[in-house]
Design an enzyme around this catalytic site. Sequence first.
Site, mmCIF file in Angstrom:
data_model
loop_
_atom_site.group_PDB
_atom_site.id
_atom_site.type_symbol
_atom_site.label_atom_id
_atom_site.label_comp_id
_atom_site.label_asym_id
_atom_site.label_seq_id
_atom_site.Cartn_x
_atom_site.Cartn_y
_atom_site.Cartn_z
ATOM 1 N N CYS A 75 0.392 2.449 6.356
ATOM 2 C CA CYS A 75 0.756 1.519 6.705
ATOM 3 C C CYS A 75 0.705 0.734 5.408
ATOM 4 O O CYS A 75 -0.097 0.907 4.562
ATOM 5 C CB CYS A 75 -0.241 0.841 7.897
ATOM 6 S SG CYS A 75 -2.021 0.743 7.179
ATOM 7 N N HIS A 115 -9.119 3.037 -2.234
ATOM 8 C CA HIS A 115 -7.670 2.777 -2.104
ATOM 9 C C HIS A 115 -7.179 1.717 -3.218
ATOM 10 O O HIS A 115 -6.940 0.511 -2.997
ATOM 11 C CB HIS A 115 -7.288 2.053 -0.796
ATOM 12 C CG HIS A 115 -5.686 1.558 -0.477
ATOM 13 N ND1 HIS A 115 -4.940 2.213 -0.836
ATOM 14 C CD2 HIS A 115 -5.500 0.549 0.176
ATOM 15 C CE1 HIS A 115 -3.931 1.766 -0.489
ATOM 16 N NE2 HIS A 115 -4.016 0.540 0.186
ATOM 17 N N CYS A 161 0.825 -1.207 0.015
ATOM 18 C CA CYS A 161 -0.061 -0.155 -0.088
ATOM 19 C C CYS A 161 0.829 1.257 0.011
ATOM 20 O O CYS A 161 0.303 2.475 -0.161
ATOM 21 C CB CYS A 161 -0.854 0.134 1.235
ATOM 22 S SG CYS A 161 -1.918 -1.530 1.370
#
Lengths: 436, 719
Positions: free
Chosen positions: A422, A392, A99
């Site tokens: 994170c 996302h 991510c």
Amino acid sequence: MSKALPLLTRQGDRIAIVNGLRTPFAKQATAYHGIPAMDLGKMAVSELLARSGIDPQLIEQLVFGQVVQMPEAPNIAREIVLGTGMSVHTDAYSVSRACATSFQAIANVAESIIAGNIGIGIAGGADSSSVLPIGVSKALARTLVDASKARTLAGRLKLFSKLKLRDLLPVPPAVAEYSTGLRMGDTAEQMAKTYAIGREEQDALAHRSHTLAAQAWAQGLLLDEVMTAYVPPYNTALAEDNNIRKDSSLAAYARLKPAFDRQHGSVTAANSTPLTDGAAAVLMMSEARARELGLAPLGYLRSYAFTAIDVRQDMLLGPSYATPLALARAGITLADLALIDMHEAFAAQTLANLKMFASPTFAREKLGLAQAIGEVDMDKFNVLGGSIAYGHPFAATGARMVTQTLHELKRRGGGLGLATACAAGGLGAAMVVEAA
Amino acid sequence: MMRTENALHEQRAKPSAFQFTLRPDNIGVITIDVPDEKVNTLKAEFAEQINAVLLKAQQIAALEGLVIISGKPDSFIAGADISMIAACASREAAQTLAKKGQSTLAQIAAFPVPVVAAIHGACLGGGLELALACHSRVCSLDDKTVLGLPEVQLGLLPGSGGTQRLPRLVGASRALDMMLTGKHLRARQALRSGLVDDAVPQAILLQTAVAQVKQGWRAQRQLPWRERLLNGPLGRSLLFSIVRRKTREKTRGNYPAAERIIQVVRTGLDSGSRNGYEAEALAFGELAMSPQSAALRSLFFAATALKKARGSEAQPHPLRCVGILGGGLMGGGIACVTATRGELPVRIKDVDTQGINRALQYTWGVLGKRVRSKRLRPAQRQKQMMLISGATNWCGFEQVDIVIEAVFEELALKQQMVAEVEQHAAPHTVFASNTSSLPIAQIAANAARPQQVIGLHYFSPVEKMPLVEVIPHAGTSDETIATAVALAHKQGKTAIVVADRAGFYVNRILAPYINEAARCLLDGEPIESLDRALVDFGFPVGPITLLDEVGIDVGTKIIPVLEAELGPRFAAPAAFDALHKDGRKGRKNGRGFYLYPTGKVRWRWRKRVDERVYTLLGITPKAHIPHALIAQRCVMMMLNEAVRCLDEGVVRSARDGDIGAVFGIGFPPFLGGPFRYIDHLGAAEVVKILVHLQQQYGEHFAPCERLQQMAQQGARFYP
């Protein structure tokens, strides 16, 4: 702890982020159904170039990332260079940091500029959750390899006869952490329980995220950083993110059942970020180069830090580890920040990190610091909403956050901002940027 | 005497285009490299040079074989020099020219050791005939390698044995297809059809050709079963009768070359190649002298000259990025050719996102067809699509070098666009208007930089129509003209510079032609009959179909402008207002003179007239005017107006006028354009016809002054 580490070229120039742009983010299998991440990336980069008015020949390097890899085009960065109006001589490579992928892409371009290897680069990332590399089972894959080596038809038939019916089913990409077998949501559940993050708190954060994002769109704040996407077969255009709830009401969140731990859980589909398609990119160069070209930068990269922790427990606490490091390298404290943008993978994860920011115990025991990172002022925190609302597309989120923070800093009259996330594998990323 | 000697001396001093070298392995290589030329083209004097080089080779006792290759980077032989034909004074001279070519190539074919052609780049016309005379052929896999016999496009046939060798090599049906269409085959297609024996990367082309020589004589490849079947007695008659019928449908008897090709191929197959070669030379002589071929060749020269012309003395501004205003049919089409042919990034601005999607859909559709027919890879399509971007605001316009406006046809709006472009684009940005009816000077009236305003008139459908009219107004700078012409060339268009007068050139000569068809319609002549009359005359589509394609609304916009500026001869029949009021715009809104399919019924759609048009116009259709007369009435109106345009300086030359009519309207190419057609008929004859029509049908047929003068003086437009 390391001391301030200024990000300057040998000539003493700061690293300028001249422009940033993203596609609207779309929920899985909606507006970008059938459009691979590579094409989303091409779209964002093409439009970034068209809007920046920079001669594509001047771009020396493009670093791009994609978390869900497409086996047919493993180097998405190079495909973007070759598939748009860019010069074939633009060097390109791909990065992967789950991510935090486009944080990494930005860091790489910055490092290349600092080292003096390149003058101008583009960094970014794209992901599609609608076009997935659905493969075959391990048993079938192995048999196919063996069959290609077998000499006789009988030999080949014999190989295939050993397969079971379920070996023939297609296999979607795994959503679980490879080393632990835990789903990301399981970790979020664990963190919610460990740090006593209640369902109401989580739902409230999700509601806040959607409400603020909807406001940002309603006020037209994102128009300069989000392009309108035109995708084949060109029937409708997508001008806005389609995941944001424009009429978010807190009561609606409470109705959902927990998604990962049905009995004792609190993490729901509504207080987590959804699977999303999209791409984002930023144009970077030294401030001297920007001046030379007559381009006005959005802002500058002040510092960054990447950290790694264990994956079995608290895997999503990356921001709490990476942030103090990035702040130290920038030579500032949390109080010096005008804005804090934290990636919202799950409301539980976000809230747990905020708790750790404020926790002197955490600072002492885990970070070896005398004082807590700091209490986060919610008036500075995710002021335009976060990933729960925007969605996302894994590799695009970092570039979205950095661009969005810089624009908002500008609107607020300047200052410093933090973008932190994170990532799977216990990774953490944090970047400090300053408005131009 | 002195002069001839000098000439001979010069010729001797000039290096031969055919250089012979002997390799250590006793294989000779003949390199074709025409001195001082970019590409190789065959000239008459090369016959001796080839003979000389073959003779030299033959004297080497140990010679194992020959390879013929080009010394030019990207052309094998691009064809024969067409000016050779113009130099022939008679049928016999042209026939002799063909025979000379035949006998030269026959020497290659009869060479005692194997001869292999190593082909890279264009191998067309006489070049392919030379390759066919070799014993085998190898070509490179490069994109630049194309093979074909395009003579038919110049009203000729392959005159150096091509009509005889090609059918024997690839079969009659494929050979006829190649010769009748003039189409180019790429390397893989050539290999599949058996035209070449191998296709290899360019790096090993010579090596592969040498290896083929070393293999020695090989049995000729057997034709595929389909071609063999068609070569049987029954198959052959069937094939030729089908080809004849289909060709006749297409040419309507207007292109004698096509029919002669079929006949000569048949002669060669039925009564042996000796008779075939004889027939080929004879037909070549006749076709070379035909007015059709003369017209087609003159168009070829004119188009070639225009491709090189810059439009003005100035240097064009470099083109890096193009802006387009309005994503409608025209805007979308212009975006398509700019991105796909010009390979330039395009920025479209429209008032809403739907407009931009429409423009993108246009190119997506055009490229989709190419992807489906495997001419384009999906990744290449994606790359070309990526060149087109859009916005509903002016962002991205700072760096466009030229903006083409294709917004609604309204003066105030266009002037506003000029102002906004001047505000948002770069100081050097050229503003080009794709208007069809508004004067450019008026569009530029309030401009801060009028020298950068110009007209750039495209024709629909943009990706198919090869013409662009470039319209400077009085204040347009030379650099702006050159930049607009340069853009048109990049888009693959032929550009003519025309004056800023009402209707410019193409629409101005088109309007009287369509008006006349409309008068015939109001006389009760059925729509199909009108269209058929002019298709028979040689137009690709009839006037009524054309009006549907262009748009009836466009017509109703232009005609009043023409009438106001140029006089009542442009007045459209009043009854036509009824169509406009009925909301009929033609194909674009699916309501015109013809019916258009809606939704899912596209499959097997046959074009039919919308009978309600007759009711609207208050007529009962009944075919009663002879087709020749219909064509005469319409075409004479066009010719007369074309002469006026030249007289008033709307077109710079008869050449530009001919190109404009053929490329912009589809004026029958075998007639060479209005001016060449008038030359062919004679001005006096044209005046006579016009006067006759004037007496019968009204004043609008009155021959213009220039024509009358020319008739008196017996003058011509072309020398």
